[in-house]
Write a protein that holds these residues in place. Structure first.
Motif, mmCIF file in Angstrom:
data_model
loop_
_atom_site.group_PDB
_atom_site.id
_atom_site.type_symbol
_atom_site.label_atom_id
_atom_site.label_comp_id
_atom_site.label_asym_id
_atom_site.label_seq_id
_atom_site.Cartn_x
_atom_site.Cartn_y
_atom_site.Cartn_z
ATOM 1 N N PRO A 128 0.837 -1.203 0.000
ATOM 2 C CA PRO A 128 0.000 0.000 0.000
ATOM 3 C C PRO A 128 0.871 1.253 0.000
ATOM 4 C CG PRO A 128 -0.101 -1.102 2.144
ATOM 5 C CD PRO A 128 0.748 -1.950 1.261
ATOM 6 N N GLY B 294 0.613 5.780 0.040
ATOM 7 C CA GLY B 294 -0.165 7.022 0.047
ATOM 8 C C GLY B 294 0.505 7.988 -0.904
ATOM 9 N N SER B 295 1.161 9.026 -0.349
ATOM 10 C CA SER B 295 1.872 9.945 -1.249
ATOM 11 C C SER B 295 3.268 9.415 -1.547
ATOM 12 C CB SER B 295 1.961 11.343 -0.633
ATOM 13 O OG SER B 295 2.972 11.382 0.341
ATOM 14 N N GLY B 296 3.714 8.420 -0.793
ATOM 15 C CA GLY B 296 4.993 7.765 -1.080
ATOM 16 C C GLY B 296 6.192 8.413 -0.410
ATOM 17 N N SER B 297 5.973 9.439 0.413
ATOM 18 C CA SER B 297 7.119 10.172 0.959
ATOM 19 C C SER B 297 7.937 9.350 1.954
ATOM 20 C CB SER B 297 6.660 11.478 1.606
ATOM 21 O OG SER B 297 5.729 11.195 2.616
ATOM 22 N N MET B 298 7.321 8.351 2.575
ATOM 23 C CA MET B 298 8.039 7.519 3.555
ATOM 24 C C MET B 298 8.119 6.072 3.084
ATOM 25 S SD MET B 298 8.836 8.226 6.937
ATOM 26 C CE MET B 298 9.214 9.764 7.681
ATOM 27 N N PHE B 299 7.679 5.818 1.885
ATOM 28 C CA PHE B 299 7.531 4.437 1.412
ATOM 29 C C PHE B 299 8.851 3.661 1.513
ATOM 30 C CE2 PHE B 299 7.153 1.232 -1.988
ATOM 31 C CZ PHE B 299 5.986 0.615 -1.581
ATOM 32 N N THR C 148 -0.730 11.501 2.949
ATOM 33 C CA THR C 148 -2.122 11.064 3.066
ATOM 34 C C THR C 148 -2.424 10.706 4.521
ATOM 35 O OG1 THR C 148 -1.530 8.759 2.662
ATOM 36 C CG2 THR C 148 -2.097 10.087 0.728
ATOM 37 N N TYR D 119 4.256 12.563 13.151
ATOM 38 C CA TYR D 119 4.017 13.643 14.104
ATOM 39 C C TYR D 119 4.544 14.915 13.472
ATOM 40 C CZ TYR D 119 8.744 12.103 14.602
ATOM 41 O OH TYR D 119 10.008 11.687 14.306
ATOM 42 N N ILE E 197 -5.450 0.575 5.465
ATOM 43 C CA ILE E 197 -6.427 1.527 6.003
ATOM 44 C C ILE E 197 -7.191 2.138 4.827
ATOM 45 C CG2 ILE E 197 -6.724 3.679 7.309
ATOM 46 C CD1 ILE E 197 -3.948 2.940 8.641
HETATM 47 C C1 LIG Z 1 8.439 18.257 3.410
HETATM 48 C C2 LIG Z 1 8.176 17.128 4.378
HETATM 49 C C3 LIG Z 1 8.024 17.426 5.733
HETATM 50 C C4 LIG Z 1 7.791 16.397 6.652
HETATM 51 N N1 LIG Z 1 7.676 16.681 7.977
HETATM 52 C C5 LIG Z 1 7.479 15.688 8.860
HETATM 53 C C6 LIG Z 1 7.381 15.947 10.258
HETATM 54 O O1 LIG Z 1 7.472 17.082 10.709
HETATM 55 N N2 LIG Z 1 7.188 14.896 11.087
HETATM 56 C C7 LIG Z 1 7.052 13.627 10.614
HETATM 57 O O2 LIG Z 1 6.834 12.710 11.404
HETATM 58 N N3 LIG Z 1 7.126 13.347 9.314
HETATM 59 C C8 LIG Z 1 7.349 14.346 8.444
HETATM 60 N N4 LIG Z 1 7.460 14.055 7.119
HETATM 61 C C9 LIG Z 1 7.196 12.696 6.690
HETATM 62 C C10 LIG Z 1 5.731 12.604 6.237
HETATM 63 O O3 LIG Z 1 4.874 13.154 7.186
HETATM 64 C C11 LIG Z 1 5.375 11.156 6.055
HETATM 65 O O4 LIG Z 1 6.231 10.732 5.050
HETATM 66 C C12 LIG Z 1 3.937 10.983 5.656
HETATM 67 O O5 LIG Z 1 3.078 11.310 6.710
HETATM 68 C C13 LIG Z 1 3.610 9.582 5.238
HETATM 69 O O6 LIG Z 1 2.432 9.689 4.455
HETATM 70 P P1 LIG Z 1 2.437 9.165 2.979
HETATM 71 O O7 LIG Z 1 1.094 9.333 2.427
HETATM 72 O O8 LIG Z 1 3.567 9.778 2.203
HETATM 73 O O9 LIG Z 1 2.756 7.630 3.261
HETATM 74 P P2 LIG Z 1 3.660 6.668 2.379
HETATM 75 O O10 LIG Z 1 5.064 7.158 2.374
HETATM 76 O O11 LIG Z 1 3.022 6.438 1.085
HETATM 77 O O12 LIG Z 1 3.586 5.341 3.256
HETATM 78 C C14 LIG Z 1 4.234 5.224 4.502
HETATM 79 C C15 LIG Z 1 4.074 3.785 5.009
HETATM 80 O O13 LIG Z 1 2.709 3.527 5.301
HETATM 81 C C16 LIG Z 1 2.171 2.499 4.463
HETATM 82 N N5 LIG Z 1 0.844 2.970 4.035
HETATM 83 C C17 LIG Z 1 0.542 4.051 3.273
HETATM 84 N N6 LIG Z 1 -0.790 4.177 3.154
HETATM 85 C C18 LIG Z 1 -1.339 3.161 3.848
HETATM 86 C C19 LIG Z 1 -2.676 2.750 4.099
HETATM 87 N N7 LIG Z 1 -3.721 3.407 3.615
HETATM 88 N N8 LIG Z 1 -2.867 1.653 4.862
HETATM 89 C C20 LIG Z 1 -1.825 0.965 5.369
HETATM 90 N N9 LIG Z 1 -0.548 1.299 5.157
HETATM 91 C C21 LIG Z 1 -0.305 2.387 4.412
HETATM 92 C C22 LIG Z 1 3.158 2.333 3.328
HETATM 93 O O14 LIG Z 1 3.189 1.002 2.857
HETATM 94 C C23 LIG Z 1 4.478 2.721 3.995
HETATM 95 O O15 LIG Z 1 5.018 1.619 4.682
HETATM 96 C C24 LIG Z 1 7.701 15.056 6.196
HETATM 97 C C25 LIG Z 1 7.857 14.761 4.834
HETATM 98 C C26 LIG Z 1 8.098 15.783 3.928
HETATM 99 C C27 LIG Z 1 8.260 15.426 2.473
#
Ligand SMILES: Cc1cc2nc3c(=O)[nH]c(=O)nc-3n(C[C@H](O)[C@H](O)[C@H](O)COP(=O)(O)OP(=O)(O)OC[C@H]3O[C@@H](n4cnc5c(N)ncnc54)[C@H](O)[C@@H]3O)c2cc1C
Length: 402
Positions: A64, A66-71, A133, A143, A199
């Motif tokens: 799965p 979302g936006s992929g930023s932590m993938f 996301t 957080y 989720i």
């Molecule tokens: C400019 C910037 C600033 C940021 N600041 C902070 C900060 O202050 N604090 C902080 O903690 N983080 C911070 N981050 C990190 C960011 O908040 C997380 O990368 C983000 O919340 C993860 O959401 P995503 O949609 O990108 O998840 P993804 O990177 O797509 O996924 C993250 C993980 O969750 C899983 N996943 C995704 N969607 C689902 C779903 N629906 N159900 C089950 N599993 C799922 C994926 O498989 C992966 O393992 C920052 C990132 C950037 C680029």
């Protein structure tokens, strides 16, 4: 399984127009290492449930996203299988402003959610990346800058809908703050990095926007002076949201953010000006650089952590820049090239302080939790995902994530 066989199987759950054989523009940044066999955009929960059942039956993996930023932080490398994007699941399902709750689909971005709530002067306190996301944020238990007062994403989950690793649609929790008398399964999903379910919807607690935010600053050449102020600030009766520290051109800059009612904040700012010479910020002190290194320490050791970073930089004649959140216990840092010996020494010291050190996305030191934690997580994973369909080889199960 042949690639075209997999395609045929996917079309049993997902419309062809939502199946792609290349990484779509939204995910190009993941790079070739994370190129799946297919990427699919689910349109509803039922499609996801069907897809997961097919994955169990035909033995392919689902990742799965979302936006992929932590993938890449949660997933080691892709095994054969598909990436499942939640990006098209971006609707508000139910908004109850008087209940301070909102139910949204998992792919809604933080930015869209904040914009939706703005009209009623409400907000969702997770001020992380605005493109992230809600599902991704909860799955990785993110957080924001103001974690000290707003904690992390898991605290805002009232209820969840998710698809289990065997394809059942599960609803847990509810819409009110007091809604779980038994075990709160939603907390198994929060911070699970997608291991225990996908989720699809989340009911979130929301809050009234604070009337006023104010950031004050102080700078000095002397870290000891800064340390004294920080210790004193933690004992002041103030509406503290965050304390940050930066270094720039030999100086240390402390920023102190207050949040609350305008009148209260005004009084507190005046108090801090008189006692500690903290002044209101005008303009930006530091740009939003990204750093390769990160250390995490308990609040009592955090300034010591900065001293360690600096002493080692002097010893190895490195240029060091850092940005630390003293209310979160996290310092991000960058050092000039060839950091190996610097990092080795840093790792040894952080071990003794029970800290964490991450450099270039690699965990070099983490506090020892013994082997029990990882083994228990793996046993839960084996039970709930017997065919290892969701994120095989997840880094999260090795307890490597912050
Ligand atoms: C400019 C910037 C600033 C940021 N600041 C902070 C900060 O202050 N604090 C902080 O903690 N983080 C911070 N981050 C990190 C960011 O908040 C997380 O990368 C983000 O919340 C993860 O959401 P995503 O949609 O990108 O998840 P993804 O990177 O797509 O996924 C993250 C993980 O969750 C899983 N996943 C995704 N969607 C689902 C779903 N629906 N159900 C089950 N599993 C799922 C994926 O498989 C992966 O393992 C920052 C990132 C950037 C680029």
């Amino acid at each position: 399984m042949e690639n075209n066989q997999l395609y045929e199987i996917l079309t049993k759950a997902i419309d062809e127009k939502h199946i792609y054989s290349e990484l779509t523009d939204s995910y190009k940044a993941l790079g070739s290492e994370y190129k799946p066999e297919y990427i699919v955009y689910a349109q509803n929960t039922e499609e996801i449930a069907k897809l997961v059942k097919l994955a169990n039956e035909h033995e392919f993996a689902i990742y799965p996203i979302g936006s992929g930023s932590m993938f890449a932080k949660g997933v080691d490398r892709l095994q054969k299988g598909i990436i499942l994007s939640t990006k098209d699941l971006n609707k508000v399902m139910e908004y109850r402003p008087h209940n301070l709750s909102i139910e949204v689909e998992a792919g809604m971005t933080t930015k869209d959610l904040q914009e939706y709530l703005e009209k009623d002067n409400l907000f969702y306190p997770m001020d992380t990346d605005e493109n992230s996301t809600i599902g991704g944020q909860i799955a990785s238990n993110r957080y924001g800058e103001n974690r000290y007062i707003y904690k992390s994403a898991r605290f805002y989950v009232l209820g969840l809908e998710f698809v289990s690793p065997e394809g059942e649609i599960v609803q847990v929790g509810g819409r009110t703050v007091k809604n779980v008398t038994g075990y709160d399964i939603s907390q198994l999903l929060a911070g699970s990095w997608g291991n225990f379910g996908i989720i699809t919807k989340a009911t979130l607690k929301i809050k009234p926007r604070p009337e006023k935010n104010l950031t004050l600053t102080f700078n000095s050449y002397d870290l000891t002076e800064i340390k004294k102020i920080v210790i004193a600030l933690f004992r002041e009766k103030i509406s503290l949201a965050t304390i940050n520290i930066y270094n720039k051109e030999q100086r240390y800059y402390l920023t102190v953010k207050l949040e609350g009612f305008s009148e209260t904040i005004r009084h507190q700012a005046e108090l801090l000006r008189r006692k500690y010479e903290l002044y209101k910020i005008t303009g930006n002190i530091i740009d939003a650089s990204s750093y390769k290194g990160m250390i995490a320490l308990s609040l009592e050791n955090i300034i010591e952590g900065i001293e360690v970073l600096e002493n080692l930089a002097t010893k190895y004649q490195k240029y060091l820049s850092f940005k630390g959140n003293l209310t979160n216990g996290i310092i991000e840092f960058e050092i000039s090239k060839s950091p190996e010996r610097y990092l080795q020494n840093l790792a040894t010291i952080l071990k003794s302080l029970e800290g964490t050190l991450i450099y270039d996305d690699k965990v070099l030191v983490k506090p020892s939790r013994g082997t029990g934690y990882g083994m228990l997580l793996q046993r839960i994973k084996d039970k709930v995902d017997p065919n290892s369909v969701l994120i095989p080889q997840s880094k999260a199960l090795r307890g490597n994530l912050l």
